[in-house]
Write a protein that holds these residues in place. Structure first.
Motif, short mmCIF file in Angstrom:
data_model
loop_
_atom_site.label_atom_id
_atom_site.label_comp_id
_atom_site.label_asym_id
_atom_site.label_seq_id
_atom_site.Cartn_x
_atom_site.Cartn_y
_atom_site.Cartn_z
N MET A 275 6.77 18.33 3.75
CA MET A 275 5.55 18.15 4.43
C MET A 275 5.23 16.73 4.34
N ALA A 276 5.40 15.92 5.62
CA ALA A 276 5.21 14.42 5.53
C ALA A 276 3.87 14.08 5.08
N MET A 277 3.75 12.79 4.44
CA MET A 277 2.44 12.44 3.88
C MET A 277 2.46 10.97 4.68
N ASN A 278 1.03 10.52 4.62
CA ASN A 278 0.96 9.17 4.86
C ASN A 278 0.53 8.40 3.75
N GLY A 279 0.73 7.05 3.62
CA GLY A 279 0.54 6.15 2.66
C GLY A 279 0.44 4.77 2.98
N THR A 280 0.23 3.79 1.96
CA THR A 280 0.37 2.50 2.30
C THR A 280 1.24 1.75 1.03
N ILE A 281 2.23 0.93 1.44
CA ILE A 281 2.87 0.08 0.57
C ILE A 281 1.85 -0.80 -0.16
N THR A 282 2.05 -0.52 -1.79
CA THR A 282 1.11 -1.46 -2.49
C THR A 282 1.84 -2.48 -3.21
N THR A 283 3.18 -2.18 -3.44
CA THR A 283 3.88 -3.27 -4.17
C THR A 283 5.19 -3.14 -3.68
N GLU B 1 11.15 -7.06 -3.07
CA GLU B 1 12.19 -7.43 -2.36
C GLU B 1 13.71 -7.57 -2.83
N ASP B 2 13.61 -8.31 -3.82
CA ASP B 2 14.83 -8.79 -4.52
C ASP B 2 15.50 -7.44 -5.42
N LYS B 3 14.58 -6.49 -5.61
CA LYS B 3 15.15 -5.22 -6.18
C LYS B 3 15.31 -4.45 -5.49
N GLY B 4 14.78 -4.44 -3.99
CA GLY B 4 15.09 -3.23 -3.08
C GLY B 4 14.01 -2.10 -3.28
N PHE B 5 12.98 -2.30 -4.30
CA PHE B 5 12.08 -0.90 -4.20
C PHE B 5 10.58 -1.40 -4.32
N GLY B 6 9.88 -0.41 -4.44
CA GLY B 6 8.36 -0.62 -4.30
C GLY B 6 7.73 0.62 -4.76
N PHE B 7 6.22 0.62 -4.34
CA PHE B 7 5.43 1.65 -4.53
C PHE B 7 4.52 2.01 -3.39
N ILE B 8 4.32 3.20 -3.14
CA ILE B 8 3.34 3.53 -2.03
C ILE B 8 2.26 4.23 -2.69
N LYS B 9 1.11 3.90 -2.25
CA LYS B 9 -0.05 4.82 -2.66
C LYS B 9 -0.14 6.00 -1.44
N VAL C 83 2.69 3.93 5.94
CA VAL C 83 3.99 4.47 6.16
C VAL C 83 3.74 6.01 6.22
N THR C 84 4.74 6.75 6.91
CA THR C 84 4.96 8.08 6.48
C THR C 84 5.97 8.46 5.84
N PHE C 85 6.20 9.31 4.78
CA PHE C 85 7.21 9.67 4.07
C PHE C 85 7.20 11.27 3.65
N GLU C 86 8.49 11.61 3.08
CA GLU C 86 8.36 12.94 2.61
C GLU C 86 8.37 12.88 0.97
N LYS D 243 8.93 5.90 6.76
CA LYS D 243 8.93 5.13 7.92
C LYS D 243 7.78 4.20 7.89
N VAL D 244 8.03 3.08 8.06
CA VAL D 244 6.77 2.01 8.28
C VAL D 244 6.48 2.15 9.75
N ILE D 245 5.27 2.25 9.67
CA ILE D 245 4.49 2.44 10.90
C ILE D 245 4.31 0.94 11.34
N PRO D 246 5.00 0.74 12.71
CA PRO D 246 4.89 -0.82 13.25
C PRO D 246 3.40 -1.19 13.49
N GLU D 247 3.04 -2.29 13.58
CA GLU D 247 1.72 -2.89 13.56
C GLU D 247 1.20 -2.27 14.95
#
Length: 160
Positions: free
Chosen positions: A1-9, A12-20, A46-49, A63-67
């Motif tokens: 079930m997909a969820m919505n969130g926001t990239i908080t961190t 780029e150099d490490k290729g990962f981050g965090f979504i709230k 973003v939306t994500f599984e 999936k990053v939601i475009p502006e």
């Protein structure tokens, strides 16, 4: 079930981050799990599984939601991709012409035509800044600084 969130961190150099996520939980995500990695940035929606890995909560199929594809100026919704050009110019108007803010929700064109300057000193003039937007469909929308913050509107237009 997909969820919505926001990239908080986003590292780029490490290729990962965090979504709230929508529950307020932080979820790890990796760039390889992102459908459109070129849009990754802090505060992007973003939306994500949701899933879990050995380190805890994580996200895949991100999936990053475009502006926004639209900008809103004085209640008019304008599709950014349909804007052909815009210009800012000034006109001289009678100094006591002013817009009844209650009515600015009406279509701008109709409103503009219905404003009759009422002046006791007909020679008092002031400069009024206007923004004109031309669309690819041949429409032309004009807004005055009495209705909108023209500089703010132009900033939005520059993003296209």
């Amino acid at each position: 079930m997909a969820m919505n969130g926001t990239i908080t961190t986003w590292f780029e150099d490490k290729g990962f981050g965090f979504i709230k996520d929508e529950n307020g939980d932080n979820r790890y995500f990796h760039v390889v799990k992102v459908a459109n990695p070129d849009l990754i940035k802090k505060n992007a929606a973003v939306t994500f599984e949701p899933t879990t890995n050995n380190k805890g909560l994580s996200a895949f199929a991100v999936k990053v939601i475009p502006e926004s594809k639209y900008i809103y100026i004085a209640g008019e919704r304008i599709k950014i991709t349909s804007i052909k050009s815009y210009r800012v110019y000034s006109v001289e108007v009678p100094a006591d012409t002013h817009i009844d803010k209650e009515n600015t929700v009406l279509s701008i064109g109709a409103l503009m035509n219905s404003i009759k300057p009422k002046s006791d000193k007909p020679n008092q003039m002031r400069s009024l800044k206007k923004l004109e937007i031309s669309t690819l469909h041949g429409a032309s929308l004009t807004f005055s600084e009495d209705e909108i913050d023209i500089d703010e509107a132009v900033k939005q237009l520059k993003f296209k």
